[in-house]
Design a protein around this motif. Sequence first.
Motif, mmCIF file in Angstrom:
data_model
loop_
_atom_site.group_PDB
_atom_site.id
_atom_site.type_symbol
_atom_site.label_atom_id
_atom_site.label_comp_id
_atom_site.label_asym_id
_atom_site.label_seq_id
_atom_site.Cartn_x
_atom_site.Cartn_y
_atom_site.Cartn_z
ATOM 1 N N LEU A 60 0.826 -1.216 0.000
ATOM 2 C CA LEU A 60 0.000 0.000 0.000
ATOM 3 C C LEU A 60 0.859 1.265 0.000
ATOM 4 O O LEU A 60 0.512 2.262 -0.637
ATOM 5 N N LEU A 118 -8.007 -5.012 -2.607
ATOM 6 C CA LEU A 118 -7.515 -3.800 -1.936
ATOM 7 C C LEU A 118 -7.256 -2.656 -2.917
ATOM 8 O O LEU A 118 -6.803 -1.591 -2.522
ATOM 9 N N LEU A 120 -4.990 -2.330 -5.302
ATOM 10 C CA LEU A 120 -3.597 -1.951 -5.524
ATOM 11 C C LEU A 120 -3.293 -1.960 -7.012
ATOM 12 O O LEU A 120 -3.734 -2.864 -7.738
ATOM 13 N N ARG A 320 -7.889 -0.753 3.942
ATOM 14 C CA ARG A 320 -6.991 0.273 3.382
ATOM 15 C C ARG A 320 -6.866 1.449 4.338
ATOM 16 O O ARG A 320 -5.766 1.908 4.642
ATOM 17 N N VAL A 426 -9.463 4.719 -2.389
ATOM 18 C CA VAL A 426 -10.694 4.371 -1.668
ATOM 19 C C VAL A 426 -11.887 4.960 -2.404
ATOM 20 O O VAL A 426 -11.946 6.171 -2.638
#
Length: 428
Positions: A60, A118, A120, A320, A426
């Motif tokens: 992240l 997530l 990514l 996240r 997000v």
Amino acid sequence: MRPWPAPAVPVLPGRGEPVLLHDTSTGALVVAAPGPSARLYVCGITPYDATHLGHAATYLAFDLLQRAWRDAGLKVRYVQNVTDVDDPLLERATRDGVDWRELAASQVELFATDMEALRLLPPASWVGAVEAVPRIAAAVRALVARGAAYTLPPAPDQVSSADGDVYADLSADPRFGSVSGLGRATMLALSAERGGDPQRPGKRDPLDPLLWRAAREGEPSWDGGTLGAGRPGWHVECTVIAVDDLGSGFDVQGGGSDLVFPHHEMSASHGGLLYSPPFARVYAHAGMVGLDGEKMSKSKGNLVLVSKLRAAGVEPAAVRLAVLAHHYRSDWSWTEQGLDDAAARLARWRAAVAVGGGEPGRAAQEAVLADLRSRLADDLDAPGALAVLDAWAATALAAPAPAVPSEGTGARADLVADAVDALLGVAL
Ligand code: 5CA
Ligand code: ZN
């Protein structure tokens, strides 16, 4: 390897600032990629017990970096490896009575699913050690040829008595030590702790790292040409995979802080000798995530897995935000409370976005975008970015836009939503 699908990234109005990043080797904040493009290598997983929160936090951090770079107008080339053959993977496969290839393949698949959930950004090139073996063997032969590596006498447990293990001769590298800046005693201790073999008899220097391990009974091996049958050492794997794709002197070598020494020190050493130095311009490291005060690691078994959280119905966006509440360079511990706080924050931001648009909300949204950009350009200050959004959400919720917005100025705060999506990954 086929990377996971890329998430959509909204393009924001205007442009982000040049991104400053902490360089481990100098301790300074530097412009991570001064040119119109950025080249990033992040050390990938060893595929067993993936994906725990420590892995997720490290990837992240470099996801934020790429999002900030893209927003600043840079073209990004991102490469990641998979250490799909190495001692700990083979040991785990033996322990569990499974084929090491199947263990690796299943964990790579799980990791890709977690990364996609997530949101990514995937690497442009995702390379396994196994597929790179011929190129790694060629690099090891080149180090031997230039006198920067040596071969030990055959070990008793080798399959063939012809060729022994090959080690790098660190005395051939005047730059050795420049990445970590550590003293010798610390290097020796870390080498023993993190996959090195300082006790091995016959080495010229206890710190000399393995480049090629001669074939042993029950272990996979490949034809190494003049090296004999064997498998590659860990550090040279990353040297070759990084430089083959990105070229020497690429912008950022990244990973968790557990890789500063020996891994990144050794990869840089091999790279500096094989190609023109430096191996990388900047070395960036994420802090260690722990659980109950201990580093989260496969060997300790104290893992919180992303896949388990997802199966329990936790929204990946909350995971996240729970990670982004901590600065990427700090060491921190995962807690239930942190996850609950993140879910509450996500709900607050969503409520604020639903009512925070309209006029005069526009000016406030533009200010949020500018503040987010400057927080992230300052060594990826995610906690600072979260604070900017918290303050904006509090104001928006206290004074929502009129129920009947004037034409073209809907109540939804689209600019903030796009900024959070593009820069923090997000979706609100
Ligand atoms: N395959 C090597 C790198 S070439 C490796 O270290 N694999 S790993 O699976 O052990 O770790 C994958 C990545 O997660 C590495 O960048 C590592 O530094 C990072 N990492 C591992 N444990 C943690 C942790 N507890 N907190 C933060 N990052 C971690
Ligand atoms: Zn690596």
